[in-house]
Scaffold this motif. Structure first.
Motif, PDB file in Angstrom:
ATOM      1  N   LEU A  64       0.941  -1.419  -0.163  1.00 42.60           N
ATOM      2  CA  LEU A  64       0.153  -0.129   0.065  1.00 42.60           C
ATOM      3  C   LEU A  64       0.949   1.285   0.040  1.00 42.60           C
ATOM      4  N   LEU A  65       1.793   1.199   0.817  1.00 39.77           N
ATOM      5  CA  LEU A  65       2.708   2.458   0.992  1.00 39.77           C
ATOM      6  C   LEU A  65       3.509   2.592  -0.247  1.00 39.77           C
ATOM      7  N   GLN A  66       3.999   1.697  -0.894  1.00 36.35           N
ATOM      8  CA  GLN A  66       4.613   1.588  -2.280  1.00 36.35           C
ATOM      9  C   GLN A  66       3.901   2.257  -3.352  1.00 36.35           C
ATOM     10  N   SER A  67       2.444   2.061  -3.137  1.00 39.79           N
ATOM     11  CA  SER A  67       1.344   2.385  -4.402  1.00 39.79           C
ATOM     12  C   SER A  67       1.404   3.955  -4.134  1.00 39.79           C
ATOM     13  N   PHE A  68       1.806   4.677  -2.978  1.00 38.34           N
ATOM     14  CA  PHE A  68       1.918   6.131  -2.601  1.00 38.34           C
ATOM     15  C   PHE A  68       2.903   6.610  -2.884  1.00 38.34           C
ATOM     16  N   GLY A  69       4.024   5.870  -3.461  1.00 34.66           N
ATOM     17  CA  GLY A  69       5.285   6.451  -4.156  1.00 34.66           C
ATOM     18  C   GLY A  69       6.629   6.308  -2.988  1.00 34.66           C
ATOM     19  N   HIS A  70       6.273   5.720  -1.769  1.00 29.71           N
ATOM     20  CA  HIS A  70       7.280   5.708  -0.712  1.00 29.71           C
ATOM     21  C   HIS A  70       8.000   4.333  -1.056  1.00 29.71           C
ATOM     22  N   GLU A  71       9.353   4.349  -0.307  1.00 26.12           N
ATOM     23  CA  GLU A  71      10.078   3.267  -0.509  1.00 26.12           C
ATOM     24  C   GLU A  71      10.004   2.470   0.724  1.00 26.12           C
ATOM     25  N   VAL A  72       9.592   1.167   0.726  1.00 27.22           N
ATOM     26  CA  VAL A  72       9.378   0.316   2.019  1.00 27.22           C
ATOM     27  C   VAL A  72      10.380  -0.696   2.296  1.00 27.22           C
ATOM     28  N   LYS A  73      10.814  -0.993   3.553  1.00 22.87           N
ATOM     29  CA  LYS A  73      11.741  -1.775   4.020  1.00 22.87           C
ATOM     30  C   LYS A  73      11.425  -2.589   5.081  1.00 22.87           C
ATOM     31  N   LEU A  74      11.298  -3.990   4.731  1.00 23.50           N
ATOM     32  CA  LEU A  74      10.893  -4.772   5.908  1.00 23.50           C
ATOM     33  C   LEU A  74      12.044  -5.427   6.589  1.00 23.50           C
ATOM     34  N   ILE A  75      11.800  -5.262   7.857  1.00 23.19           N
ATOM     35  CA  ILE A  75      13.071  -5.925   8.689  1.00 23.19           C
ATOM     36  C   ILE A  75      12.693  -7.013   9.644  1.00 23.19           C
ATOM     37  N   PRO A  76      13.302  -8.274   9.716  1.00 23.12           N
ATOM     38  CA  PRO A  76      12.930  -9.141  10.530  1.00 23.12           C
ATOM     39  C   PRO A  76      13.037  -8.681  11.967  1.00 23.12           C
ATOM     40  N   PRO A  77      12.156  -9.211  12.910  1.00 19.25           N
ATOM     41  CA  PRO A  77      12.002  -8.712  14.254  1.00 19.25           C
ATOM     42  C   PRO A  77      13.297  -8.913  14.806  1.00 19.25           C
ATOM     43  N   THR A 102      18.843   2.179   8.505  1.00 17.07           N
ATOM     44  CA  THR A 102      19.949   2.876   8.365  1.00 17.07           C
ATOM     45  C   THR A 102      21.142   2.093   8.267  1.00 17.07           C
ATOM     46  N   ARG A 103      21.008   0.923   8.669  1.00 18.31           N
ATOM     47  CA  ARG A 103      22.447   0.312   9.045  1.00 18.31           C
ATOM     48  C   ARG A 103      22.790  -0.385   7.606  1.00 18.31           C
ATOM     49  N   PRO A 104      24.286  -0.308   7.135  1.00 19.89           N
ATOM     50  CA  PRO A 104      24.510  -0.799   5.905  1.00 19.89           C
ATOM     51  C   PRO A 104      24.570  -2.203   5.801  1.00 19.89           C
ATOM     52  N   SER A 105      24.759  -2.953   6.770  1.00 19.50           N
ATOM     53  CA  SER A 105      24.933  -4.400   6.999  1.00 19.50           C
ATOM     54  C   SER A 105      23.231  -5.071   7.234  1.00 19.50           C
ATOM     55  N   MET A 106      22.512  -4.218   7.219  1.00 18.59           N
ATOM     56  CA  MET A 106      21.019  -4.559   7.546  1.00 18.59           C
ATOM     57  C   MET A 106      20.368  -5.640   6.555  1.00 18.59           C
ATOM     58  N   ARG A 107      19.690  -6.742   7.064  1.00 17.12           N
ATOM     59  CA  ARG A 107      19.057  -7.532   6.061  1.00 17.12           C
ATOM     60  C   ARG A 107      17.626  -7.341   6.080  1.00 17.12           C
ATOM     61  N   PHE A 108      17.061  -7.271   4.750  1.00 15.55           N
ATOM     62  CA  PHE A 108      15.656  -6.997   4.441  1.00 15.55           C
ATOM     63  C   PHE A 108      14.828  -8.238   4.289  1.00 15.55           C
ATOM     64  N   VAL A 109      13.737  -8.034   4.215  1.00 14.45           N
ATOM     65  CA  VAL A 109      12.578  -9.154   3.647  1.00 14.45           C
ATOM     66  C   VAL A 109      12.126  -8.467   2.483  1.00 14.45           C
ATOM     67  N   PRO A 110      12.186  -9.349   1.331  1.00 14.36           N
ATOM     68  CA  PRO A 110      11.494  -8.685   0.188  1.00 14.36           C
ATOM     69  C   PRO A 110      10.038  -8.958  -0.038  1.00 14.36           C
ATOM     70  N   VAL A 111       9.387  -7.743  -0.231  1.00 11.48           N
ATOM     71  CA  VAL A 111       8.080  -7.731  -0.295  1.00 11.48           C
ATOM     72  C   VAL A 111       7.403  -8.785  -1.130  1.00 11.48           C
ATOM     73  N   LYS A 112       6.253  -9.328  -0.867  1.00 11.88           N
ATOM     74  CA  LYS A 112       5.785 -10.334  -1.491  1.00 11.88           C
ATOM     75  C   LYS A 112       4.385  -9.574  -2.107  1.00 11.88           C
ATOM     76  N   SER A 113       4.216 -10.019  -3.469  1.00  9.00           N
ATOM     77  CA  SER A 113       3.018  -9.581  -4.070  1.00  9.00           C
ATOM     78  C   SER A 113       1.929 -10.287  -3.466  1.00  9.00           C
ATOM     79  N   LYS A 114       0.683 -10.116  -4.273  1.00  9.93           N
ATOM     80  CA  LYS A 114      -0.575 -10.668  -3.635  1.00  9.93           C
ATOM     81  C   LYS A 114      -0.408 -12.161  -4.258  1.00  9.93           C
ATOM     82  N   GLU A 115       0.076 -12.428  -5.362  1.00  7.68           N
ATOM     83  CA  GLU A 115       0.003 -13.641  -6.004  1.00  7.68           C
ATOM     84  C   GLU A 115       0.962 -14.653  -5.132  1.00  7.68           C
ATOM     85  N   GLN A 116       2.051 -14.000  -4.636  1.00  9.44           N
ATOM     86  CA  GLN A 116       2.913 -14.843  -3.731  1.00  9.44           C
ATOM     87  C   GLN A 116       2.651 -15.085  -2.664  1.00  9.44           C
ATOM     88  N   GLN A 117       1.831 -14.210  -2.017  1.00  6.33           N
ATOM     89  CA  GLN A 117       0.994 -14.707  -0.417  1.00  6.33           C
ATOM     90  C   GLN A 117      -0.130 -15.569  -1.005  1.00  6.33           C
TER      91      GLN A 117
END
Length: 276
Positions: A64-77, A102-117
């Motif tokens: 949803l936020l990506q559809s508004f033009g924002h860059e979204v990063k998902l981070i494992p808890p 902001t951490r350069p070594s941080m790992r992110f979770v790829p955002v899944k599409s509706k089809e992937q979910q």
């Protein structure tokens, strides 16, 4: 007030805590929104970086936020926890997200599409039905054993045991009714599981990546489908060792002072949740 360039958002079912900073790392947003208010806020906001903890519904909010033009990063808890200064509340979690992204070594979770979910949902529904089927068969065996009826082990022998119990006229009428009820429930679960597995095999045959993974010796349609559904893009990993670490088959590390101490295999990989 300056506009934020980065926001950490702690999500829940109806309340969302935001912590945002401007280009000088000065806190300019620290407030709580209801669901509708949060959506309107991001709709009016210029494109920024938003950090969200990878949890239930996080992929929906990311899309949803990506559809508004924002860059979204998902981070494992587990990677956000280290940045929580003290205590545990929504505001502290949102601040930790804003810092961790902001951490350069941080790992992110790829955002899944509706089809992937939807594909991941297919796999988890199958897992739930398999679990229910096992529970029913184990319960049936236990009840039958109380009446001295014991069958050979193995799921392939459950149907024969059910038939044998239902044909036993020496059982009390109430027991026969209850056994019949459980047999009908077991058959219904089997039928639903067959439908789900048919859908899964259809998905497997139509997915090029899943078909190619299935050519690996020892990997079947279920395993290849799960890898195709859940594994991040190959370029995410620097080597096969990194991919093995993502799966989880890596030893627990207690090394210190130049002395290596490796324990057993950890549970650090994806346990089956569609959130990671």
């Amino acid at each position: 007030m300056n506009l934020p360039v980065r926001i950490g958002m702690d999500t829940s079912k109806s309340v969302f805590q935001l912590h945002g900073v401007d280009e000088n790392e000065v806190v300019v947003v620290r407030r709580q929104f209801r669901r509708a208010e949060m959506i309107r806020y991001f709709e009016r906001l210029p494109p920024i970086l938003v950090a969200i903890e990878s949890c239930g519904s996080s992929h929906h909010w990311a899309r949803l936020l990506q559809s508004f033009g924002h860059e979204v990063k998902l981070i494992p808890p587990q990677y956000v926890k280290a940045y929580v200064k003290r205590g545990k509340n929504d505001a502290a979690d949102a601040e930790a997200l804003c810092e961790a992204v902001t951490r350069p070594s941080m790992r992110f979770v790829p955002v899944k599409s509706k089809e992937q979910q939807a594909a991941c949902m297919l796999m988890t529904v199958r897992e739930r039905l398999v679990s229910v089927k096992s529970q029913l068969s184990n319960a049936f065996r236990s009840y039958a054993a109380e009446f001295g009826i014991v069958g050979p082990a193995g799921r392939q022998n459950v149907t024969a045991l059910i038939k044998r119990v239902l044909e036993d006229d020496s059982l009390p009428e109430m027991a026969r009714d209850l056994f019949r009820l459980q047999a009908e429930e077991y058959a219904a679960v089997q039928a639903r599981l067959a439908k789900i597995e048919a859908k899964l095999m259809k998905w497997h045959r139509e997915d090029d990546v899943s078909r190619r993974i299935a050519t690996i010796p020892g990997v079947g349609p279920i395993g290849s489908s799960m890898l195709s559904m859940k594994a991040p893009p190959p370029e995410t990993f620097r080597s096969g060792r990194d991919f093995a670490a993502w799966l989880g088959p890596t030893p627990k590390d207690h090394s210190t002072g130049g002395r290596q101490r490796h324990g057993g295999i950890t549970k650090a990989g994806d346990s089956g949740s569609d959130r990671r």
